[in-house]
Design a protein around this motif. Structure first.
Motif, PDB file in Angstrom:
ATOM      1  N   LEU A  41      33.244  24.685  52.923  1.00 42.84           N
ATOM      2  CA  LEU A  41      32.317  23.582  52.734  1.00 42.84           C
ATOM      3  C   LEU A  41      32.899  22.351  53.404  1.00 42.84           C
ATOM      4  CD1 LEU A  41      29.804  22.359  51.223  1.00 42.84           C
ATOM      5  CD2 LEU A  41      31.460  21.692  49.455  1.00 42.84           C
ATOM      6  N   GLY A  42      32.108  21.754  54.299  1.00 44.11           N
ATOM      7  CA  GLY A  42      32.516  20.526  54.956  1.00 44.11           C
ATOM      8  C   GLY A  42      31.699  19.345  54.456  1.00 44.11           C
ATOM      9  N   THR A  43      32.395  18.274  54.109  1.00 42.60           N
ATOM     10  CA  THR A  43      31.766  17.024  53.697  1.00 42.60           C
ATOM     11  C   THR A  43      32.446  15.897  54.456  1.00 42.60           C
ATOM     12  OG1 THR A  43      33.308  16.695  51.848  1.00 42.60           O
ATOM     13  CG2 THR A  43      31.260  17.911  51.379  1.00 42.60           C
ATOM     14  N   SER A  44      31.958  14.681  54.272  1.00 38.42           N
ATOM     15  CA  SER A  44      32.566  13.517  54.915  1.00 38.42           C
ATOM     16  C   SER A  44      33.014  12.521  53.866  1.00 38.42           C
ATOM     17  CB  SER A  44      31.563  12.822  55.845  1.00 38.42           C
ATOM     18  OG  SER A  44      31.241  13.659  56.921  1.00 38.42           O
ATOM     19  N   GLY A  48      34.425   8.323  56.836  1.00 35.37           N
ATOM     20  CA  GLY A  48      34.005   9.178  57.938  1.00 35.37           C
ATOM     21  C   GLY A  48      34.923  10.345  58.229  1.00 35.37           C
ATOM     22  N   ARG A  49      36.118  10.381  57.643  1.00 34.62           N
ATOM     23  CA  ARG A  49      37.018  11.509  57.882  1.00 34.62           C
ATOM     24  C   ARG A  49      36.437  12.779  57.273  1.00 34.62           C
ATOM     25  NH1 ARG A  49      42.007  10.986  55.117  1.00 34.62           N
ATOM     26  NH2 ARG A  49      40.873   9.671  53.655  1.00 34.62           N
ATOM     27  N   PRO A  50      36.578  13.905  57.976  1.00 39.97           N
ATOM     28  CA  PRO A  50      36.044  15.164  57.443  1.00 39.97           C
ATOM     29  C   PRO A  50      36.906  15.705  56.318  1.00 39.97           C
ATOM     30  CG  PRO A  50      37.181  15.555  59.503  1.00 39.97           C
ATOM     31  CD  PRO A  50      37.176  14.067  59.292  1.00 39.97           C
ATOM     32  N   HIS A  51      36.262  16.489  55.459  1.00 39.32           N
ATOM     33  CA  HIS A  51      36.946  17.163  54.355  1.00 39.32           C
ATOM     34  C   HIS A  51      36.365  18.569  54.286  1.00 39.32           C
ATOM     35  CE1 HIS A  51      38.959  17.698  50.516  1.00 39.32           C
ATOM     36  NE2 HIS A  51      37.814  18.123  49.985  1.00 39.32           N
ATOM     37  N   ILE A  52      37.226  19.574  54.444  1.00 40.64           N
ATOM     38  CA  ILE A  52      36.776  20.969  54.412  1.00 40.64           C
ATOM     39  C   ILE A  52      37.612  21.716  53.386  1.00 40.64           C
ATOM     40  CG2 ILE A  52      36.539  23.121  55.707  1.00 40.64           C
ATOM     41  CD1 ILE A  52      36.077  21.414  58.195  1.00 40.64           C
ATOM     42  N   MET A  53      36.917  22.442  52.518  1.00 41.56           N
ATOM     43  CA  MET A  53      37.595  23.213  51.478  1.00 41.56           C
ATOM     44  C   MET A  53      36.898  24.558  51.294  1.00 41.56           C
ATOM     45  SD  MET A  53      40.137  21.462  50.361  1.00 41.56           S
ATOM     46  CE  MET A  53      40.590  22.155  48.794  1.00 41.56           C
ATOM     47  N   PRO A  54      37.679  25.590  50.923  1.00 38.64           N
ATOM     48  CA  PRO A  54      37.050  26.857  50.573  1.00 38.64           C
ATOM     49  C   PRO A  54      36.418  26.750  49.187  1.00 38.64           C
ATOM     50  CG  PRO A  54      39.437  27.016  50.345  1.00 38.64           C
ATOM     51  CD  PRO A  54      39.143  25.652  50.883  1.00 38.64           C
ATOM     52  N   VAL A  55      35.291  27.415  49.018  1.00 38.71           N
ATOM     53  CA  VAL A  55      34.600  27.434  47.730  1.00 38.71           C
ATOM     54  C   VAL A  55      34.012  28.822  47.501  1.00 38.71           C
ATOM     55  CG1 VAL A  55      34.010  24.966  47.723  1.00 38.71           C
ATOM     56  CG2 VAL A  55      32.390  26.619  48.684  1.00 38.71           C
ATOM     57  N   TRP A  56      33.770  29.133  46.247  1.00 34.10           N
ATOM     58  CA  TRP A  56      32.936  30.269  45.886  1.00 34.10           C
ATOM     59  C   TRP A  56      31.516  29.739  45.758  1.00 34.10           C
ATOM     60  CZ3 TRP A  56      35.671  33.113  41.251  1.00 34.10           C
ATOM     61  CH2 TRP A  56      36.768  33.828  41.733  1.00 34.10           C
ATOM     62  N   GLY A  57      30.556  30.571  46.092  1.00 28.92           N
ATOM     63  CA  GLY A  57      29.172  30.154  45.959  1.00 28.92           C
ATOM     64  C   GLY A  57      28.229  31.308  46.197  1.00 28.92           C
ATOM     65  N   SER A  81      27.528  10.616  50.419  1.00 28.59           N
ATOM     66  CA  SER A  81      26.787  11.061  51.605  1.00 28.59           C
ATOM     67  C   SER A  81      26.468  12.541  51.430  1.00 28.59           C
ATOM     68  CB  SER A  81      27.620  10.864  52.876  1.00 28.59           C
ATOM     69  OG  SER A  81      26.958  11.444  53.982  1.00 28.59           O
ATOM     70  N   PRO A  82      25.198  12.900  51.260  1.00 30.07           N
ATOM     71  CA  PRO A  82      24.858  14.284  50.916  1.00 30.07           C
ATOM     72  C   PRO A  82      24.895  15.287  52.077  1.00 30.07           C
ATOM     73  CG  PRO A  82      22.875  12.968  51.064  1.00 30.07           C
ATOM     74  CD  PRO A  82      24.034  12.019  51.225  1.00 30.07           C
ATOM     75  N   ALA A  83      25.254  14.856  53.271  1.00 29.15           N
ATOM     76  CA  ALA A  83      25.336  15.791  54.401  1.00 29.15           C
ATOM     77  C   ALA A  83      26.463  16.787  54.158  1.00 29.15           C
ATOM     78  CB  ALA A  83      25.563  15.036  55.703  1.00 29.15           C
ATOM     79  N   ALA A  84      26.163  18.074  54.398  1.00 31.00           N
ATOM     80  CA  ALA A  84      27.156  19.119  54.159  1.00 31.00           C
ATOM     81  C   ALA A  84      27.012  20.222  55.194  1.00 31.00           C
ATOM     82  CB  ALA A  84      26.980  19.710  52.760  1.00 31.00           C
ATOM     83  N   VAL A  85      28.125  20.916  55.441  1.00 29.71           N
ATOM     84  CA  VAL A  85      28.148  22.094  56.298  1.00 29.71           C
ATOM     85  C   VAL A  85      28.794  23.217  55.507  1.00 29.71           C
ATOM     86  CG1 VAL A  85      29.020  23.115  58.441  1.00 29.71           C
ATOM     87  CG2 VAL A  85      28.368  20.704  58.396  1.00 29.71           C
ATOM     88  N   VAL A  86      28.187  24.398  55.549  1.00 29.18           N
ATOM     89  CA  VAL A  86      28.709  25.581  54.867  1.00 29.18           C
ATOM     90  C   VAL A  86      28.848  26.683  55.903  1.00 29.18           C
ATOM     91  CG1 VAL A  86      28.258  27.327  53.105  1.00 29.18           C
ATOM     92  CG2 VAL A  86      27.519  24.954  52.738  1.00 29.18           C
ATOM     93  N   THR A  87      29.994  27.372  55.889  1.00 28.25           N
ATOM     94  CA  THR A  87      30.160  28.525  56.771  1.00 28.25           C
ATOM     95  C   THR A  87      30.594  29.732  55.953  1.00 28.25           C
ATOM     96  OG1 THR A  87      32.523  28.282  57.282  1.00 28.25           O
ATOM     97  CG2 THR A  87      30.969  27.015  58.622  1.00 28.25           C
ATOM     98  N   THR A  88      30.261  30.892  56.466  1.00 28.20           N
ATOM     99  CA  THR A  88      30.737  32.128  55.857  1.00 28.20           C
ATOM    100  C   THR A  88      32.195  32.321  56.235  1.00 28.20           C
ATOM    101  OG1 THR A  88      29.890  33.330  57.779  1.00 28.20           O
ATOM    102  CG2 THR A  88      28.469  33.237  55.824  1.00 28.20           C
ATOM    103  N   GLU A  89      32.864  33.227  55.527  1.00 28.64           N
ATOM    104  CA  GLU A  89      34.304  33.396  55.720  1.00 28.64           C
ATOM    105  C   GLU A  89      34.677  34.159  56.989  1.00 28.64           C
ATOM    106  OE1 GLU A  89      35.884  35.633  52.410  1.00 28.64           O
ATOM    107  OE2 GLU A  89      34.242  37.060  52.505  1.00 28.64           O
ATOM    108  N   ASN A  90      33.811  34.972  57.514  1.00 29.05           N
ATOM    109  CA  ASN A  90      34.134  35.822  58.659  1.00 29.05           C
ATOM    110  C   ASN A  90      33.724  35.129  59.958  1.00 29.05           C
ATOM    111  OD1 ASN A  90      34.427  37.774  60.621  1.00 29.05           O
ATOM    112  ND2 ASN A  90      33.236  39.329  59.566  1.00 29.05           N
TER     113      ASN A  90
END
Length: 163
Positions: A41-44, A48-57, A81-90
């Motif tokens: 999960l990516g947030t800001s 403005g600095r990015p923040h990316i963390m693994p999550v279960w969901g 800021s509600p903008a978000a990016v989600v990626t799968t693990e693979n």
């Protein structure tokens, strides 16, 4: 979702085919969104600095839902800021979803989330504490990383509210 707009992503210099042949299907992408165990999960941050963390969901009813503590960096970032990016693990068969996150407050949606989450992770999540976020997709991208496949499989979907 029949109202998705599917095309090629704009990726100058990567040799992405302009033809529609070889594009991935939304069913292919959705399966990976549903089956991934870990997500990123990516947030800001407010500066403005990015923040990316693994999550279960879970991917449920066309949205990505996850939990986080109300005072976590993720929650504070999304509240600002509600903008978000989600990626799968693979990363070899990746799906990337860009969207807008909001706290989930609907009782029926929370109950369904808990049931699916508990089955997927064998973890009894308590939704009464709050902190359940839902990311509504705006755009999604997917591709198969292998050099022979990347240029033919790179696919973008735009969701109805963003088209």
């Amino acid at each position: 979702m029949t109202d998705l707009k599917q095309d090629r992503p704009h990726m100058p210099g990567y040799g992405v085919s302009p033809e529609s042949e070889g594009q991935l299907t939304w069913d292919w992408a959705r399966e990976r969104l549903e089956d991934s165990h870990n997500y990123f999960l990516g947030t800001s941050r407010p500066d403005g600095r990015p923040h990316i963390m693994p999550v279960w969901g879970i991917w449920l009813n066309g949205r990505f839902l996850f939990s986080t503590g109300e005072s976590s960096v993720k929650a504070r970032n999304l509240a600002a800021s509600p903008a978000a990016v989600v990626t799968t693990e693979n990363a070899e068969e990746v799906v990337i979803v860009e969207g807008t996150a909001a706290l989930e407050t609907d009782a029926a949606a929370l109950a369904e989330f808990a049931a699916v989450y508990n089955e997927k992770y064998d973890w009894e999540i308590d939704t009464s504490a709050g902190g359940i976020w839902a990311v509504a997709p705006r755009v999604a991208f997917a591709f198969i990383e292998a050099a022979d496949d990347f240029t033919e499989t790179a696919t973008r979907w735009r969701f109805p509210d963003s088209a």
